[in-house]
Design a protein around this motif. Structure first.
Motif, PDB file in Angstrom:
ATOM      1  N   ARG A  61      66.965  43.107   2.110  1.00 54.38           N
ATOM      2  CA  ARG A  61      65.704  42.712   1.469  1.00 54.38           C
ATOM      3  C   ARG A  61      65.973  41.797   0.278  1.00 54.38           C
ATOM      4  N   ARG A  62      66.955  42.175  -0.536  1.00 52.30           N
ATOM      5  CA  ARG A  62      67.285  41.363  -1.705  1.00 52.30           C
ATOM      6  C   ARG A  62      67.775  39.979  -1.278  1.00 52.30           C
ATOM      7  N   ALA A  63      68.619  39.935  -0.262  1.00 48.94           N
ATOM      8  CA  ALA A  63      69.149  38.653   0.204  1.00 48.94           C
ATOM      9  C   ALA A  63      68.047  37.756   0.750  1.00 48.94           C
ATOM     10  N   SER A  64      67.047  38.360   1.402  1.00 54.89           N
ATOM     11  CA  SER A  64      65.967  37.560   2.002  1.00 54.89           C
ATOM     12  C   SER A  64      65.136  36.847   0.947  1.00 54.89           C
ATOM     13  N   THR A  65      65.095  37.375  -0.269  1.00 55.52           N
ATOM     14  CA  THR A  65      64.297  36.730  -1.315  1.00 55.52           C
ATOM     15  C   THR A  65      64.964  35.474  -1.856  1.00 55.52           C
ATOM     16  N   LEU A  66      66.254  35.343  -1.652  1.00 55.15           N
ATOM     17  CA  LEU A  66      66.978  34.227  -2.251  1.00 55.15           C
ATOM     18  C   LEU A  66      66.515  32.884  -1.714  1.00 55.15           C
ATOM     19  N   SER A  67      66.188  32.848  -0.417  1.00 57.31           N
ATOM     20  CA  SER A  67      65.720  31.595   0.170  1.00 57.31           C
ATOM     21  C   SER A  67      64.210  31.587   0.397  1.00 57.31           C
ATOM     22  N   ALA A  68      63.641  32.768   0.679  1.00 57.59           N
ATOM     23  CA  ALA A  68      62.213  32.826   0.998  1.00 57.59           C
ATOM     24  C   ALA A  68      61.334  32.642  -0.232  1.00 57.59           C
ATOM     25  N   ALA A 101      74.122  23.890   6.941  1.00 59.38           N
ATOM     26  CA  ALA A 101      72.969  23.130   6.458  1.00 59.38           C
ATOM     27  C   ALA A 101      72.953  23.034   4.939  1.00 59.38           C
ATOM     28  N   ALA A 102      72.418  21.913   4.447  1.00 56.98           N
ATOM     29  CA  ALA A 102      72.324  21.707   3.006  1.00 56.98           C
ATOM     30  C   ALA A 102      71.486  22.797   2.338  1.00 56.98           C
ATOM     31  N   LYS A 103      70.432  23.261   3.009  1.00 58.19           N
ATOM     32  CA  LYS A 103      69.589  24.295   2.394  1.00 58.19           C
ATOM     33  C   LYS A 103      70.362  25.590   2.171  1.00 58.19           C
ATOM     34  N   GLU A 104      71.397  25.836   2.993  1.00 58.84           N
ATOM     35  CA  GLU A 104      72.219  27.018   2.786  1.00 58.84           C
ATOM     36  C   GLU A 104      73.053  26.891   1.523  1.00 58.84           C
ATOM     37  N   ALA A 105      73.454  25.678   1.189  1.00 59.62           N
ATOM     38  CA  ALA A 105      74.209  25.460  -0.044  1.00 59.62           C
ATOM     39  C   ALA A 105      73.396  25.873  -1.249  1.00 59.62           C
ATOM     40  N   ILE A 106      72.098  25.614  -1.194  1.00 55.99           N
ATOM     41  CA  ILE A 106      71.227  25.998  -2.305  1.00 55.99           C
ATOM     42  C   ILE A 106      71.065  27.513  -2.348  1.00 55.99           C
ATOM     43  N   ALA A 107      70.896  28.158  -1.175  1.00 61.64           N
ATOM     44  CA  ALA A 107      70.710  29.610  -1.131  1.00 61.64           C
ATOM     45  C   ALA A 107      71.896  30.342  -1.743  1.00 61.64           C
TER      46      ALA A 107
END
Length: 309
Positions: A20-27, A252-258
């Protein structure tokens, strides 16, 4: 430090809470426009540009090192207003026999050469041979060594034996930095991930790393969160800062941000620097360059325009 079982034995990890905590990082986090470009440029600084293929050659390593020295095309850097920035990747990572080629190609730069060792990726060769491989890579000029832990010992919770092996590898590295690959996709539980992280740090690892990139499951945010919490707990207990490297499956670049958001929120701004955080994600560099070109020109280029090397 000596092995201290009390730092991790009986330590519970709630998988559903971690997910749950990890899902908030990108969502629930959004970085747009110029801020997104800045985060992506910062990610480039922390990439370990890697080639670990059976067909590696001197020429392939030379091309990879050329990309490491200039990871983003000059016209894109000009468009970003960063033409004066000496942007390079965090390191170049190769097999031990390719280390001399990388050292030669990176001469005159501050980019370190990293080498996998210890029977990468499985690590299932005798300890004396693993130690000799480390010494060979260091002798050829590697400044960083990515070792793999013995997963059998972690699965059987033979922490004393695992500690002794990693400590011997730490000694074999000499002045070189030791990055301990846990191969988390093969450790079965997050409790094992937390415990293996603690053992590696107590035995002298400078970095803990998620995966070899060869497992069925590689870097994931819940696993990374568990490892980051372990290094935070270790730092609180000892005062030492240990680095973190997610690797495998990050494209993916978006993963770099996450992953940068994870480090910023859990560890603070200091962990967004190459001496404490790295990506094992060579293919991600092409997508980052593509996204930065879109920011500059407003158009998406074909991915073939931004080859890794």
């Amino acid at each position: 430090m000596p092995l201290d079982l009390s730092m991790f034995e009986g330590h519970a990890v709630n998988r559903s809470a971690a997910e749950r905590r990890a899902s908030t990082l990108s969502a629930r986090r959004s970085v747009k426009k110029v801020y997104q470009a800045a985060w992506l440029v910062n990610a480039v600084r922390m990439i370990d540009l890697t080639t670990l293929s059976g067909d590696d050659t001197e020429g392939k390593v030379q091309r990879l090192c050329a990309k490491a020295r200039q990871p983003i095309a000059p016209y894109i850097m000009d468009g970003l207003g960063l033409s004066d920035m000496d942007l390079t990747v965090g390191a170049v990572c190769v097999y031990p026999t390719m280390v001399p080629h990388a050292v030669k190609a990176l001469k005159g730069t501050s980019i370190p050469v990293a080498s996998v060792a210890t029977g990468f990726p499985a690590g299932l060769i005798p300890l004396n041979l693993r130690l000799e491989e480390i010494k060979y890579a260091v002798g050829e000029g590697a400044g960083e060594i990515d070792i793999v832990i013995n997963r059998e010992m972690a699965l059987k919770q033979e922490w004393n034996q695992l500690y002794d092996e990693i400590a011997a590898m730490r000694e074999a590295c000499g002045e070189a930095h030791l990055k301990a690959i846990l191969a988390t996709g093969e450790l079965e539980t997050l409790r094992n991930v937390y415990a293996a992280s603690m053992v590696a740090m107590q035995a002298g690892a400078d970095f803990i790393k998620t995966s070899t990139g060869k497992e069925g499951v590689n870097a994931t945010l819940p696993v990374s969160l568990t490892m980051v919490r372990a290094l935070r707990d270790y730092g609180d207990a000892t005062g030492y800062q240990i680095g973190f490297k997610p690797a495998g499956g990050i494209k993916a670049a978006k993963e770099a941000i996450a992953w940068q958001v994870l480090m910023k929120e859990e560890m603070g701004r200091e962990w967004l620097e190459p001496h404490l955080f790295r990506f094992g994600a060579s293919s991600m560099l092409g997508d980052i360059e593509r996204q930065l070109e879109h920011h500059v020109t407003g158009r998406y280029a074909s991915s073939s325009r931004h080859a890794m090397s």
